[in-house]
Design a protein around this motif. Structure first.
Motif: not given
Ligand SMILES: NC(=O)c1ccc[n+]([C@@H]2O[C@H](COP(=O)([O-])OP(=O)(O)OC[C@H]3O[C@@H](n4cnc5c(N)ncnc54)[C@H](OP(=O)(O)O)[C@@H]3O)[C@@H](O)[C@H]2O)c1
Length: 213
Positions: A109-112, A124-130, A153-157, A181-182
């Motif tokens: 909800h408010t973090t992950s 680091a550039s963090v991506f949520k996946t897998l 999901a990640g912020d580093d386009a 944040r997703n």
């Protein structure tokens, strides 16, 4: 490509084997004990293109790092990698813990977990996946010719296309799920897979897919 996988268990071992077989990547498992039976089992399934050492050695080797540790050990594993400035880190963890209703998410909800990982892996550039399907499906994500879905999901386009390509090489239909944040949504989505698989009788041999009109 040179890949570091932190953890060599169900997820780490499966991903290492799949990336060697399907894409010819080179794997360096970063683990607490490189001579443990679990690590040996992961290495034995991959001929040639894999080795194991400390998390710091793996992180230094990898062009990208894939985090596959149990949630309670994740902060220590990240700290053991040392300086991660400029590194691309794929976070496959789920923040699982036992609660009053059994297995559930410790945070949400408010973090992950993804955002916590970003806080620990400074620079680091963090991506949520897998994280949203079972490890068995990571070896074989295609069901009767239909690719199961996997989100990133990640912020580093700038680096997201590379991450999407790496995940797609496993055979997934990869969907950009927006900013890091997703991860809050993706970890809840993982919990739904776990609930259905383990508590509601679907078992592990199914996955979510995307259909479109
Ligand atoms: N299982 C699934 O189907 C699945 C699917 C999606 C996501 N996930 C998530 O992926 C993560 C891993 O799950 P798993 O089932 O693969 O767990 P697992 O089989 O227990 O493997 C975890 C691995 O992490 C290693 N490890 C533990 N602490 C470490 C540390 N401090 N530094 C480096 N390595 C460390 C373990 O090595 P040791 O021998 O030292 O313990 C082991 O190799 C979890 O966060 C889980 O929620 C799991």
């Amino acid at each position: 490509m040179k890949l570091a996988i932190i953890g060599a268990g169900n997820v780490g071992g499966t991903l290492g084997m799949a990336w060697v077989q399907k894409a010819g990547h080179e794997i360096f498992f970063g683990v607490r004990d490189p001579s443990s039976d679990k690590t040996k089992a992961a290495l034995s399934k991959i001929s040639g293109k894999a080795r194991a050492g400390t998390p710091a050695e793996a992180a230094a080797f990898g062009e990208m790092i894939v985090l596959t540790t149990p949630w309670p050990q994740t902060e220590a594993a990240i700290r053991a990698m040392g300086d991660l400035s400029g590194k691309i880190l794929l976070d496959a963890t789920n923040p699982l813990a036992m609660g009053p209703d059994g297995l559930g998410l410790e945070i949400g909800h408010t973090t992950s977990a993804g955002e916590k990982v970003q806080g620990w892996a400074k620079g680091a550039s963090v991506f949520k996946t897998l994280n949203t399907t079972g490890f068995g499906n990571m070896a074989d994500p295609i069901f009767h010719g239909v690719k199961s879905v996997m989100f990133v999901a990640g912020d580093d386009a700038a680096n997201k296309p590379k991450v999407i390509e790496l995940v797609a090489a496993l055979g997934f239909d990869v969907v950009d799920a927006g900013p890091l944040r997703n991860a809050r949504l993706l970890e809840a989505h993982a919990m739904l897979w776990i609930e259905l698989a383990l508590k509601r009788g679907l078992g592990r041999d199914w996955a979510f897919a995307r259909v479109k009109r």
